[in-house]
Design a protein around this motif. Structure first.
Motif, mmCIF file in Angstrom:
data_model
loop_
_atom_site.group_PDB
_atom_site.id
_atom_site.type_symbol
_atom_site.label_atom_id
_atom_site.label_comp_id
_atom_site.label_asym_id
_atom_site.label_seq_id
_atom_site.Cartn_x
_atom_site.Cartn_y
_atom_site.Cartn_z
ATOM 1 N N TRP A 234 -3.197 5.625 7.601
ATOM 2 C CA TRP A 234 -2.141 4.794 7.001
ATOM 3 C C TRP A 234 -1.356 4.036 8.073
ATOM 4 N N PHE A 235 -1.059 4.699 9.184
ATOM 5 C CA PHE A 235 -0.329 4.026 10.254
ATOM 6 C C PHE A 235 -1.178 2.950 10.937
ATOM 7 N N ARG A 236 -2.492 3.079 10.886
ATOM 8 C CA ARG A 236 -3.380 2.101 11.530
ATOM 9 C C ARG A 236 -3.696 0.902 10.642
ATOM 10 N N ARG A 237 -3.325 0.928 9.375
ATOM 11 C CA ARG A 237 -3.711 -0.134 8.431
ATOM 12 C C ARG A 237 -3.233 -1.493 8.870
ATOM 13 N N TYR B 116 11.706 2.740 9.328
ATOM 14 C CA TYR B 116 10.481 2.469 10.072
ATOM 15 C C TYR B 116 9.355 3.454 9.752
ATOM 16 N N PHE B 117 9.601 4.742 9.959
ATOM 17 C CA PHE B 117 8.540 5.728 9.739
ATOM 18 C C PHE B 117 8.055 5.686 8.296
ATOM 19 N N ARG B 118 8.966 5.688 7.368
ATOM 20 C CA ARG B 118 8.627 5.707 5.940
ATOM 21 C C ARG B 118 7.775 4.517 5.536
ATOM 22 N N HIS B 119 7.902 3.420 6.264
ATOM 23 C CA HIS B 119 7.150 2.200 5.963
ATOM 24 C C HIS B 119 5.916 2.027 6.843
ATOM 25 N N GLY B 120 5.624 3.015 7.684
ATOM 26 C CA GLY B 120 4.388 2.993 8.456
ATOM 27 C C GLY B 120 4.430 2.181 9.734
ATOM 28 N N VAL B 121 5.603 2.022 10.331
ATOM 29 C CA VAL B 121 5.698 1.312 11.613
ATOM 30 C C VAL B 121 5.232 2.270 12.712
ATOM 31 N N PRO B 122 4.143 1.908 13.407
ATOM 32 C CA PRO B 122 3.488 2.867 14.316
ATOM 33 C C PRO B 122 4.378 3.472 15.404
ATOM 34 N N TRP B 123 5.215 2.686 16.047
ATOM 35 C CA TRP B 123 6.003 3.236 17.150
ATOM 36 C C TRP B 123 6.951 4.331 16.688
ATOM 37 N N SER B 124 7.355 4.301 15.424
ATOM 38 C CA SER B 124 8.354 5.262 14.945
ATOM 39 C C SER B 124 7.827 6.698 14.981
ATOM 40 N N ARG B 125 6.550 6.882 14.700
ATOM 41 C CA ARG B 125 6.042 8.262 14.708
ATOM 42 C C ARG B 125 5.944 8.798 16.122
ATOM 43 N N VAL C 241 0.860 -1.176 0.000
ATOM 44 C CA VAL C 241 0.000 0.000 0.000
ATOM 45 C C VAL C 241 0.898 1.227 0.000
ATOM 46 N N GLU C 242 0.643 2.110 -0.962
ATOM 47 C CA GLU C 242 1.460 3.315 -1.049
ATOM 48 C C GLU C 242 1.051 4.282 0.063
ATOM 49 N N ALA C 243 2.047 4.895 0.646
ATOM 50 C CA ALA C 243 1.796 5.870 1.701
ATOM 51 C C ALA C 243 1.055 7.076 1.133
ATOM 52 N N PRO C 244 0.149 7.658 1.917
ATOM 53 C CA PRO C 244 -0.532 8.863 1.430
ATOM 54 C C PRO C 244 0.457 10.020 1.318
ATOM 55 N N LEU C 245 0.051 11.019 0.580
ATOM 56 C CA LEU C 245 0.903 12.175 0.354
ATOM 57 C C LEU C 245 1.344 12.821 1.674
ATOM 58 N N THR C 246 0.458 12.859 2.644
ATOM 59 C CA THR C 246 0.803 13.476 3.929
ATOM 60 C C THR C 246 1.931 12.715 4.623
#
Length: 144
Positions: free
Chosen positions: A141-144, A66-75, A7-12
């Motif tokens: 996106w992070f919750r997916r 991590y963040f770029r790939h949507g790993v929740p703890w990273s944000r 799944v591509e990350a949203p623009l935000t």
């Protein structure tokens, strides 16, 4: 045969990634400019730059892997470290200087203008990264 696609990350989220990286890049540049102006011994300066290099390197890895790939703890790590400690360290020095001086005391040397410009980029990128990190599209996106 079914194909699994990421799944591509949203623009935000993509812009948040860019802003986190810009904030780190501005921090690295600020460190270099600060080191050229520092009135410290070479070993003390090398130690301080080494610690900063480790911190910035770890943050870069966190953002990239991590963040770029949507790993929740990273944000939460980025927002917690850079959004609180980082932000406080960026505004502490100017506020304490203003408490003891007047704006007329500013020395508008080229190095001051460069440092102030880098600080402005750093703060702006940090504020944008925080806002984009918790934007509703990024949250989904992070919750997916």
């Amino acid at each position: 045969m079914a194909t699994i696609t990421a799944v591509e990350a949203p623009l935000t989220a993509r812009w948040a990634t860019l802003m986190w990286l810009l904030a780190i890049g501005a921090g690295v540049a600020e460190s270099i400019v600060g080191a050229t102006q520092a009135d410290a011994s070479l070993p003390a300066l090398a130690a301080q730059l080494s610690v900063r290099a480790l911190v910035y390197g770890a943050l870069f890895v966190t953002i990239d892997r991590y963040f770029r790939h949507g790993v929740p703890w990273s944000r939460y790590l980025l927002a917690g470290l850079l959004g609180t400690v980082g932000l406080a360290s960026l505004i502490y020095e100017p506020i304490t200087w203003l408490a003891d001086h007047h704006l007329a005391d500013l020395n508008w040397s080229p190095m001051f203008v460069l440092s102030a410009g880098l600080r402005a980029v750093h703060l702006s990128a940090l504020a944008a990264a925080l806002a984009l990190t918790f934007h509703p599209d990024t949250n989904r996106w992070f919750r997916r």
